[in-house]
Every structure is written in structure tokens, then in C-alpha cells.
Design a protein around this motif. Structure first.
Motif, PDB file in Angstrom:
ATOM      1  N   PRO A  87       0.805  -1.233   0.000  1.00 20.89           N
ATOM      2  CA  PRO A  87       0.000   0.000   0.000  1.00 20.89           C
ATOM      3  C   PRO A  87       0.830   1.270   0.000  1.00 20.89           C
ATOM      4  O   PRO A  87       0.301   2.347  -0.308  1.00 20.89           O
ATOM      5  CB  PRO A  87      -0.811  -0.126   1.299  1.00 20.89           C
ATOM      6  N   ASP A  88       2.114   1.165   0.317  1.00 20.65           N
ATOM      7  CA  ASP A  88       2.973   2.344   0.285  1.00 20.65           C
ATOM      8  C   ASP A  88       3.564   2.601  -1.099  1.00 20.65           C
ATOM      9  O   ASP A  88       4.143   3.661  -1.346  1.00 20.65           O
ATOM     10  CB  ASP A  88       4.107   2.207   1.305  1.00 20.65           C
ATOM     11  N   VAL A  89       3.397   1.620  -2.006  1.00 21.82           N
ATOM     12  CA  VAL A  89       3.926   1.759  -3.365  1.00 21.82           C
ATOM     13  C   VAL A  89       2.814   2.004  -4.380  1.00 21.82           C
ATOM     14  O   VAL A  89       2.942   2.843  -5.268  1.00 21.82           O
ATOM     15  CB  VAL A  89       4.725   0.500  -3.770  1.00 21.82           C
ATOM     16  N   PHE A  90       1.708   1.255  -4.211  1.00 20.72           N
ATOM     17  CA  PHE A  90       0.618   1.326  -5.188  1.00 20.72           C
ATOM     18  C   PHE A  90      -0.673   1.825  -4.556  1.00 20.72           C
ATOM     19  O   PHE A  90      -0.949   1.575  -3.381  1.00 20.72           O
ATOM     20  CB  PHE A  90       0.356  -0.056  -5.803  1.00 20.72           C
ATOM     21  N   GLU A  91      -1.454   2.497  -5.386  1.00 27.09           N
ATOM     22  CA  GLU A  91      -2.753   2.999  -4.944  1.00 27.09           C
ATOM     23  C   GLU A  91      -3.888   2.143  -5.490  1.00 27.09           C
ATOM     24  O   GLU A  91      -4.822   1.795  -4.769  1.00 27.09           O
ATOM     25  CB  GLU A  91      -2.917   4.445  -5.403  1.00 27.09           C
ATOM     26  N   SER A  92      -3.822   1.794  -6.790  1.00 31.98           N
ATOM     27  CA  SER A  92      -4.916   1.059  -7.417  1.00 31.98           C
ATOM     28  C   SER A  92      -4.469   0.533  -8.775  1.00 31.98           C
ATOM     29  O   SER A  92      -3.387   0.878  -9.275  1.00 31.98           O
ATOM     30  CB  SER A  92      -6.147   1.952  -7.585  1.00 31.98           C
ATOM     31  N   VAL A  93      -5.323  -0.294  -9.373  1.00 37.10           N
ATOM     32  CA  VAL A  93      -5.128  -0.727 -10.751  1.00 37.10           C
ATOM     33  C   VAL A  93      -6.344  -0.263 -11.547  1.00 37.10           C
ATOM     34  O   VAL A  93      -7.473  -0.285 -11.056  1.00 37.10           O
ATOM     35  CB  VAL A  93      -4.945  -2.263 -10.853  1.00 37.10           C
ATOM     36  N   ARG A  94      -6.103   0.213 -12.757  1.00 37.04           N
ATOM     37  CA  ARG A  94      -7.215   0.674 -13.585  1.00 37.04           C
ATOM     38  C   ARG A  94      -6.955   0.298 -15.037  1.00 37.04           C
ATOM     39  O   ARG A  94      -5.865  -0.136 -15.404  1.00 37.04           O
ATOM     40  CB  ARG A  94      -7.395   2.176 -13.440  1.00 37.04           C
TER      41      ARG A  94
END
Length: 391
Positions: free
Chosen positions: A318-325
């Protein structure tokens, strides 16, 4: 002292010497799992046997004659595209940039021939990318694309992405077309919702203007349909295609309805190399494979698998990525760190990704990627993210 290759690229220190399927081999022997596919170009992976066979066979017969003569391979590819799309006619180019140039000319010539020469304005959107020609950078309008290259080609209105009120207000008696990517690629994998694309089609019909779709990056099976606009159940008047259509061979096209193309008569446009026998022979093979409903169903299945695994990976970092879209095999990892940090960490784990705007890393694997390669790719991305989490 300047390099013998004009230094307009910030290149990674990698030199690939061969490829097979989803894999690239570096000069030092390392094997990289390719989630970039040459920026969505190698739709069928590297050295696909059917494409190699087609290219070798055509290379031994005829490479180039020019468009002064009939080109059977060009006619065959045009027929395939017309059969499988909204289009009535096709013009072949060598790139998406060239396709953009013709799309702009076609829209303006349409209204000129209708006795409305004042209708030259084309509405475009923030975050768009339509190539790097004079028309392409003027259409995108961003400072990054245009700074230092003035005076810019006129006739474009730039609107915020997704601002429906601004779109309605921008249409005037000078508007000839709206140009949009169903899924922005360089802009950070931003899909235009189906409802918005339908609304845009209705708006164009209401005002009697043309809809131009740029499917250079999101087309040719990339989203799980042959072309991305099919998900919304709409059809454009003009569409730009390139990248995946040649499976790695330089090839592009403009597809259009008979009505939209009515102004493009003999002598109004041309290309020396566009639609050459080599490119179109390969394009025919690509279309034969990608237009198969069973192939597209596999793209959708693998896209679901990849997205599921990516969601799990994101939750672990969670400190590297926010979401996938994104949609299909055109996905973006929204990052909390600099995208190039993720890309470079991936190089260390021998996996290739592509940076984009809006703090996004693009995942554009070959449509032929296997389930096992998807699992391995996410494992390598996970390992890359772990190095950033601990840093």
C-alpha cells in the motif's frame, strides 16, 4: 559531442537481441518478461511463428511498388477491416501519427465539400496523445508536447477530461469533430466510461459533427474487443489505428464511413510506403488471428486473471501502489512513488513495464501471454515493489 543517434530519447541501459512470445533476451543473456510489448505494438508477442512465416513469404516475392498501382495485399487487409468494423473504406499509413494527420484532414475536408469551410475546429481533451506531428501535438495541446514548437497548427479546442458541461459549451458553428481515445494510454490508462462514449456519439449526431476515435493504442484486441469502442455499442465516423495492427511491423490505418470519407477524392492525400505489400501481408495475418472470437475471449479471461493477481499485489504494497485501472490487457498501476522508480525496480527483477502520465505504470503485455507468464510477471512486480517498500 552529439550522438550519431539524435538524443531525443531517455533510454534504459538495455539492448535486446532476440525475443520469443512474451520474453526478450538481453545482449548479456538475461531474459526479461515483457509487459510493454513495444508500447502495445507486439500484440502477438515476439517472433510469432505465423507472422514470421507471412513476412518471409512476402519478402521473397515483393516489398514495395508504391500506390501508383493496385496492391492485392492492401486490398485484402482493407476488406478484412471493413468486414469486421463499422468502416466502409480504409487508408493505410505507416504509423499512428500519420493516421492522425489524415483524420484531421478528412474531417475538415468533409465540411469544406459540404459548403461549410468555416467548420474546422476539432475538440480534444487533456491527457490525450495523438502523435508527435504538427497536428498531433496541436491536438494534444500540453506544454510538454508543444513547448518550443510554435506557431502551432490552429483549429483545436482543448477541454478537461470528463467535463461534460465544458464539452457542450465548446461546440459551435465552427466545430467539425470531436477526437478522443476510448482509453487514454500516454495519459495514464484512463478509460472513457461507456456512458460517456455513448453520450459523445449522441452529442455529435445532435450537432451534425464527426466523431473521431483514436484507437492506436487501445485497438486491435487490446481491451478484449477488436476495438475498444465496441464495449459501448457505438460507432465512430473516423478511426485511427496503428501499433497492434502490424504486430511489430510499422503499419497504421484510418478507417471511415463512406459519408465521412466523401471529401477524400483522388489527389487529396497519399503515402509512398503506406499500404506496402510487406506490411499489409503481416496485417492480414494479425487480423485473422485477433478477430477470432475465441482469441478475444481468451484475452478477456487472461485480463481478469491478471487484474485479480495485481489487486492482491497492490494490497501487499500500500505504500507503493494505490490502485489498478484500465480494461482488458491495457492496465495501469496508479503509484504512490515515482513511476520510473517502479519501472527501474522492474528492470532489476527482469520484467518490463512502461511509464505514463498521472503517476501510472502501464502494463501492456502481448495478448498471447500465458497464465504461467502472468503469475511470473506479478511475482516479479511484487519483488520489485518489495525493494521500494524497504527503501
Amino acid at each position: 559531442m552529439i550522438s550519431s543517434v539524435l538524443p531525443t530519447y531517455s533510454r534504459a541501459p538495455l539492448s535486446f537481441v532476440s525475443g520469443a512470445g512474451s520474453w526478450l533476451t538481453e545482449a548479456d543473456g538475461r531474459r526479461f518478461l515483457d509487459l510493454g510489448a513495444g508500447i502495445a505494438v507486439n500484440a502477438l508477442g515476439h517472433a510469432h511463428p505465423a507472422l514470421v512465416e507471412t513476412l518471409i513469404a512476402q519478402a521473397g516475392q515483393l516489398w514495395h511498388t508504391s500506390n501508383l498501382y493496385q496492391i492485392p495485399q492492401q486490398q485484402a487487409l482493407a476488406d478484412r477491416l471493413v468486414e469486421h468494423t463499422f468502416a466502409d473504406t480504409v487508408f493505410f499509413t505507416n504509423s499512428g501519427t500519420e493516421a492522425c494527420e489524415l483524420a484531421v484532414k478528412m474531417a475538415r475536408k468533409y465540411f469544406y465539400d459540404k459548403g461549410q469551410p468555416e467548420r474546422v475546429e476539432i475538440i480534444t481533451f487533456d491527457g490525450s496523445f495523438h502523435g508527435r506531428s504538427a497536428a498531433g501535438i496541436a491536438a494534444a495541446g500540453s506544454e510538454k508536447m508543444t513547448k518550443g514548437f510554435g506557431p502551432l497548427l490552429g483549429g483545436f479546442k482543448h477541454l478537461p477530461f470528463g467535463d461534460h458541461d465544458a464539452l457542450n459549451a465548446a461546440i459551435s458553428d465552427k466545430t467539425c469533430a470531436v477526437m478522443v481515445e476510448p482509453v487514454q494510454g500516454e495519459g495514464g490508462i484512463r478509460p472513457l466510461p461507456d456512458a460517456c462514449l455513448k453520450g459523445l456519439r449522441d452529442l455529435c449526431d445532435e450537432h451534425g459533427i464527426l466523431m473521431i476515435l483514436d484507437e492506436v493504442q487501445c485497438g486491435v484486441g487490446r481491451t478484449g474487443k477488436l476495438f475498444a469502442h465496441e464495449w459501448a455499442g457505438v460507432t465512430p465516423d473516423i478511426m485511427m489505428v496503428a501499433k497492434g495492427i502490424g504486430g511489430g511491423f510499422p503499419l497504421g490505418a484510418v478507417l471511415a464511413t463512406e459519408n465521412a470519407a466523401s471529401g477524400m477524392t483522388a489527389g487529396t492525400h497519399g503515402s509512398t510506403y503506406g499500404g506496402n505489400p510487406l506490411g499489409c501481408a503481416v496485417g492480414c495475418t494479425v487480423m485473422d488471428i485477433v478477430s477470432d472470437p475465441a482469441f478475444l475471449a481468451e484475452v478477456n479471461r487472461k485480463a481478469s486473471l491478471l487484474r485479480q493477481k495485481l489487486e492482491g499485489m497492490i494490497a501487499s504494497h500500500p505504500d507503493v501502489f494505490e490502485s489498478v485501472r484500465g480494461t482488458g490487457l491495457m492496465l495501469g498501476l496508479k503509484c504512490k512513488v515515482a513511476p520510473m522508480d517502479v519501472v527501474n525496480a522492474g528492470y532489476d527483477q527482469e520484467v518490463i513495464t512502461v511509464p505514463a502520465a498521472d503517476n501510472v505504470v502501464r502494463l501492456l503485455p502481448p495478448l498471447t501471454i500465458t497464465d504461467e507468464e502472468i503469475a511470473e510477471a506479478v511475482n516479479r512486480l511484487d519483488a520489485a515493489a518489495a525493494t521500494l517498500s524497504s527503501s
